[in-house]
Motif scaffolding. Structure first.
Motif, PDB file in Angstrom:
ATOM      1  N   GLY A 407      37.888  45.123  19.662  1.00  0.00           N
ATOM      2  CA  GLY A 407      37.307  44.019  18.843  1.00  0.00           C
ATOM      3  C   GLY A 407      37.313  42.496  19.459  1.00  0.00           C
ATOM      4  N   ALA A 408      36.268  41.816  19.226  1.00  0.00           N
ATOM      5  CA  ALA A 408      36.224  40.427  19.949  1.00  0.00           C
ATOM      6  C   ALA A 408      35.794  39.313  18.871  1.00  0.00           C
ATOM      7  N   SER A 409      36.495  39.514  17.854  1.00  0.00           N
ATOM      8  CA  SER A 409      36.126  38.318  16.831  1.00  0.00           C
ATOM      9  C   SER A 409      37.185  37.456  16.927  1.00  0.00           C
ATOM     10  N   LYS A 410      37.601  36.969  15.611  1.00  0.00           N
ATOM     11  CA  LYS A 410      38.845  35.984  15.537  1.00  0.00           C
ATOM     12  C   LYS A 410      40.225  36.772  15.811  1.00  0.00           C
ATOM     13  N   HIS A 411      40.131  37.936  15.365  1.00  0.00           N
ATOM     14  CA  HIS A 411      41.242  38.821  15.424  1.00  0.00           C
ATOM     15  C   HIS A 411      40.905  40.113  16.111  1.00  0.00           C
ATOM     16  N   ALA A 412      41.745  40.306  17.152  1.00  0.00           N
ATOM     17  CA  ALA A 412      41.381  41.608  17.923  1.00  0.00           C
ATOM     18  C   ALA A 412      42.607  42.759  17.495  1.00  0.00           C
ATOM     19  N   ARG A 413      42.278  43.964  17.770  1.00  0.00           N
ATOM     20  CA  ARG A 413      43.317  45.071  17.496  1.00  0.00           C
ATOM     21  C   ARG A 413      43.957  45.386  19.098  1.00  0.00           C
ATOM     22  N   LEU A 414      45.074  45.440  19.059  1.00  0.00           N
ATOM     23  CA  LEU A 414      45.753  45.769  20.292  1.00  0.00           C
ATOM     24  C   LEU A 414      46.688  46.954  20.110  1.00  0.00           C
ATOM     25  N   VAL A 415      46.555  48.007  20.906  1.00  0.00           N
ATOM     26  CA  VAL A 415      47.284  49.186  20.719  1.00  0.00           C
ATOM     27  C   VAL A 415      48.201  49.387  22.089  1.00  0.00           C
ATOM     28  N   VAL A 416      49.598  49.670  21.967  1.00  0.00           N
ATOM     29  CA  VAL A 416      50.286  49.781  23.035  1.00  0.00           C
ATOM     30  C   VAL A 416      51.155  51.149  22.841  1.00  0.00           C
ATOM     31  N   VAL A 417      51.068  51.943  23.969  1.00  0.00           N
ATOM     32  CA  VAL A 417      51.895  53.179  23.981  1.00  0.00           C
ATOM     33  C   VAL A 417      52.888  52.884  25.161  1.00  0.00           C
ATOM     34  N   THR A 418      54.126  53.255  24.763  1.00  0.00           N
ATOM     35  CA  THR A 418      55.169  53.006  25.728  1.00  0.00           C
ATOM     36  C   THR A 418      55.576  54.321  26.421  1.00  0.00           C
ATOM     37  N   HIS A 419      56.316  54.195  27.493  1.00  0.00           N
ATOM     38  CA  HIS A 419      56.859  55.272  28.108  1.00  0.00           C
ATOM     39  C   HIS A 419      58.349  55.409  27.396  1.00  0.00           C
ATOM     40  N   ARG A 420      59.098  56.453  27.560  1.00  0.00           N
ATOM     41  CA  ARG A 420      60.291  56.635  26.818  1.00  0.00           C
ATOM     42  C   ARG A 420      61.446  55.555  27.080  1.00  0.00           C
ATOM     43  N   ALA A 421      61.995  55.520  26.083  1.00  0.00           N
ATOM     44  CA  ALA A 421      63.062  54.301  26.067  1.00  0.00           C
ATOM     45  C   ALA A 421      63.956  54.535  24.941  1.00  0.00           C
ATOM     46  N   LYS A 422      65.067  53.873  24.957  1.00  0.00           N
ATOM     47  CA  LYS A 422      66.031  54.078  23.822  1.00  0.00           C
ATOM     48  C   LYS A 422      65.310  53.207  22.446  1.00  0.00           C
ATOM     49  N   ASP A 423      65.367  53.920  21.543  1.00  0.00           N
ATOM     50  CA  ASP A 423      64.869  53.553  20.155  1.00  0.00           C
ATOM     51  C   ASP A 423      65.097  52.136  19.731  1.00  0.00           C
ATOM     52  N   SER A 424      66.552  51.799  19.944  1.00  0.00           N
ATOM     53  CA  SER A 424      66.870  50.462  19.541  1.00  0.00           C
ATOM     54  C   SER A 424      66.131  49.488  20.395  1.00  0.00           C
ATOM     55  N   ALA A 425      65.984  49.709  21.695  1.00  0.00           N
ATOM     56  CA  ALA A 425      65.211  48.753  22.485  1.00  0.00           C
ATOM     57  C   ALA A 425      63.591  48.741  22.172  1.00  0.00           C
ATOM     58  N   LEU A 426      63.106  49.762  21.552  1.00  0.00           N
ATOM     59  CA  LEU A 426      61.845  49.652  21.177  1.00  0.00           C
ATOM     60  C   LEU A 426      61.650  48.943  19.948  1.00  0.00           C
ATOM     61  N   ALA A 427      62.659  49.231  19.126  1.00  0.00           N
ATOM     62  CA  ALA A 427      62.642  48.655  17.775  1.00  0.00           C
ATOM     63  C   ALA A 427      62.752  46.990  17.770  1.00  0.00           C
ATOM     64  N   ALA A 428      63.749  46.757  18.902  1.00  0.00           N
ATOM     65  CA  ALA A 428      63.906  45.261  18.942  1.00  0.00           C
ATOM     66  C   ALA A 428      62.565  44.803  19.381  1.00  0.00           C
ATOM     67  N   THR A 429      61.832  45.344  20.379  1.00  0.00           N
ATOM     68  CA  THR A 429      60.553  44.658  20.886  1.00  0.00           C
ATOM     69  C   THR A 429      59.746  44.516  19.771  1.00  0.00           C
ATOM     70  N   VAL A 430      59.391  45.510  18.816  1.00  0.00           N
ATOM     71  CA  VAL A 430      58.487  45.448  17.562  1.00  0.00           C
ATOM     72  C   VAL A 430      59.004  44.262  16.920  1.00  0.00           C
ATOM     73  N   ASP A 431      60.258  44.130  16.714  1.00  0.00           N
ATOM     74  CA  ASP A 431      60.570  42.985  15.753  1.00  0.00           C
ATOM     75  C   ASP A 431      60.318  41.460  16.704  1.00  0.00           C
ATOM     76  N   ALA A 432      60.352  41.604  17.825  1.00  0.00           N
ATOM     77  CA  ALA A 432      59.913  40.501  18.690  1.00  0.00           C
ATOM     78  C   ALA A 432      58.507  40.234  18.572  1.00  0.00           C
ATOM     79  N   LEU A 433      57.677  41.141  18.599  1.00  0.00           N
ATOM     80  CA  LEU A 433      56.251  40.955  18.617  1.00  0.00           C
ATOM     81  C   LEU A 433      55.939  40.211  17.183  1.00  0.00           C
ATOM     82  N   LYS A 434      56.746  40.700  15.999  1.00  0.00           N
ATOM     83  CA  LYS A 434      56.170  40.154  14.722  1.00  0.00           C
ATOM     84  C   LYS A 434      56.553  38.718  14.776  1.00  0.00           C
TER      85      LYS A 434
END
Length: 453
Positions: A407-434
């Motif tokens: 997408g290249a309009s006012k809002h774009a869609r971004l999809v990120v796939v991670t490597h393996r990490a602790k679920d708590s670290a991944l969940a904290a990252t998502v909370d920070a992104l919000k």
């Protein structure tokens, strides 16, 4: 020459003690006559001659416990009873088949049978996921068998391989699709592009979903089975309360489409695996959730209401068990396999292997479990967005595998796939992104399983 009196007496005693198979039937009581119970009764009656040959003695149906004795069930009505406790207590009952479901009175009845030295075959996953320890202790104390192949994945033989065939190996991981309803729904969403609500309604019309599908779609059924599989695989008592559980009701057609774009599909997985703590000590992780699965993984091709379980062991390598995971006839097949084994043990005076809990491994919290995330978000389409998003992952020591922007309009869609990490670290990252003002919404978060990264 006359034989010594003691010798004659001994031979006479042996002759008197010998009873031919025809004279020594094994009595069977069946508790419940729903889809599974009806099939078990039919097989017992229709294949009596074959079963006698396989066991070594006749299997005689002593009675069937039902709620309504007046309903025509196609068998001799004298076999039917509503007094289930009296049926279990009968002296001529040697084996009890429990297909009632639920916790009580199934638990009470199974305990009564085991405490009386009667072997039990059950398909009751909910009961076993909570009370296997209590039931196994009763079986051990009274030298009775407790078999439950039918409690996990219907006709698929996975319980006995874990208990017996792999008893000399070290199992590291068990991953599977163990609920036919959710697999049917997710497969249909993938094939048709329909949303969750419409596909669930169709599953109900076709008889794949119950009137109240909560146990299936919210993962309770799969969690009970995961607890049983983990207990067997890792020689540790695991209950449903130990299982991290998420259902499929939040999965959208957009999630399915995104999975396809990454050469994946979405499956509700039961995962049981060995994980290490910070000191390198073994723990186990047991969890159920919808996950992206690469199309190259053998579970990705399991469609419709079928089930499959993949076991990974050190010496045996990867083993896959596939087939009908539910239904009256397939489940009855597993029940009858257990029944024949228990009956042989009764006839020959042996006993099958019991519960093995020697390892007593601790269950790791979900937050400590290593996994991968697939994060789908809407972001402002301006410079610096990607670096800001990447910075949040770096703050939590989460490595990014791939990034896709559309997408290249006012809002774009971004999809990120991670490597393996602790679920708590991944969940904290998502909370920070919000919390970032450049992130309009985190539209979905799915885990990615079945990869080596």
């Amino acid at each position: 020459m006359t034989a010594p009196e003691s010798s004659v007496s001994s031979e006479a005693a042996e002759a008197a003690a010998f009873v031919s198979p025809v004279d020594k039937p094994i009595g069977v009581a069946v508790l419940g006559m729903g889809n599974v119970g009806s099939e078990v009764v039919r097989i017992l009656l229709d294949h009596a001659t074959d079963l006698t040959a396989r066991v070594g003695a006749p299997l005689v149906l002593r009675g069937v416990a039902v709620r309504d004795i007046g309903k025509d069930r196609g068998i001799d009505p004298d076999l039917l009873t509503t007094d289930v406790r009296a049926l279990v207590a009968r002296d001529d009952v040697d084996l009890v088949v429990e297909v009632l479901g639920g916790i009580e009175p199934a638990r009470e009845l199974i305990l009564a049978a085991l405490n009386a030295g009667k072997s039990v075959v059950t398909a009751n996953k909910a009961l076993l996921a909570e009370y296997t320890g209590e039931l196994a202790d009763a079986a051990e104390s009274h030298r009775a068998d407790l078999y439950f192949e039918a409690a996990v994945a219907g006709a698929i033989p996975v319980v006995r391989p874990l208990m017996q065939s792999l008893a000399g190996d070290r199992v590291n991981r068990v991953i599977g699709i163990v609920n036919g309803t959710t697999n049917f729904i997710l497969s249909a969403m993938d094939e048709t592009g329909a949303d969750y609500a419409d596909t669930l309604a169709e599953a109900g019309r076709l008889g794949y979903a119950e009137a109240d599908p909560t146990a299936d779609v919210e993962g309770f059924d799969a969690a009970a089975k995961a607890a049983i599989l983990a207990s067997l695989a890792f020689h540790t008592r695991v209950t449903s309360a130990d299982v991290h559980r998420e259902g499929i009701s939040s999965i959208t057609a957009a999630d399915i489409a995104t999975a396809r774009a990454f050469d994946c599909t979405v499956k509700l997985l039961a995962l049981c695996e060995r994980v290490s703590d910070d000191d390198g000590n073994d723990r186990i992780s047991v969890r159920v959730y919808p996950s992206l699965v690469p199309l190259s993984h053998p579970l990705a091709s399991v469609s419709g209401a079928f089930n499959a379980v993949v076991v990974e062991a050190e010496a045996a390598g990867r083993l896959m068990f596939y087939g009908q995971g539910a239904g009256g006839a397939p489940t009855a097949s597993a029940v009858m396999g257990d029944l024949v084994m228990a009956a042989r043990n009764k006839f020959y005076g042996g006993r099958g292997p019991g519960e093995s809990t020697y390892a007593k491994l601790p269950v790791a919290p979900m937050g400590d479990t290593p996994t991968r995330y697939h994060v789908n978000m809407q972001v402002a389409d301006r410079a610096g967005v990607l670096s800001a998003v990447a910075a949040e992952f770096a703050k939590n020591d989460v490595s990014i595998s791939t990034v896709r922007q559309e997408g290249a309009s006012k809002h774009a869609r971004l999809v990120v796939v991670t490597h393996r990490a602790k679920d708590s670290a991944l969940a904290a990252t998502v909370d920070a992104l919000k919390e970032l003002d450049i992130v309009t919404a985190v539209t979905s978060v799915l885990r990615l399983e079945g990869t080596s990264e």
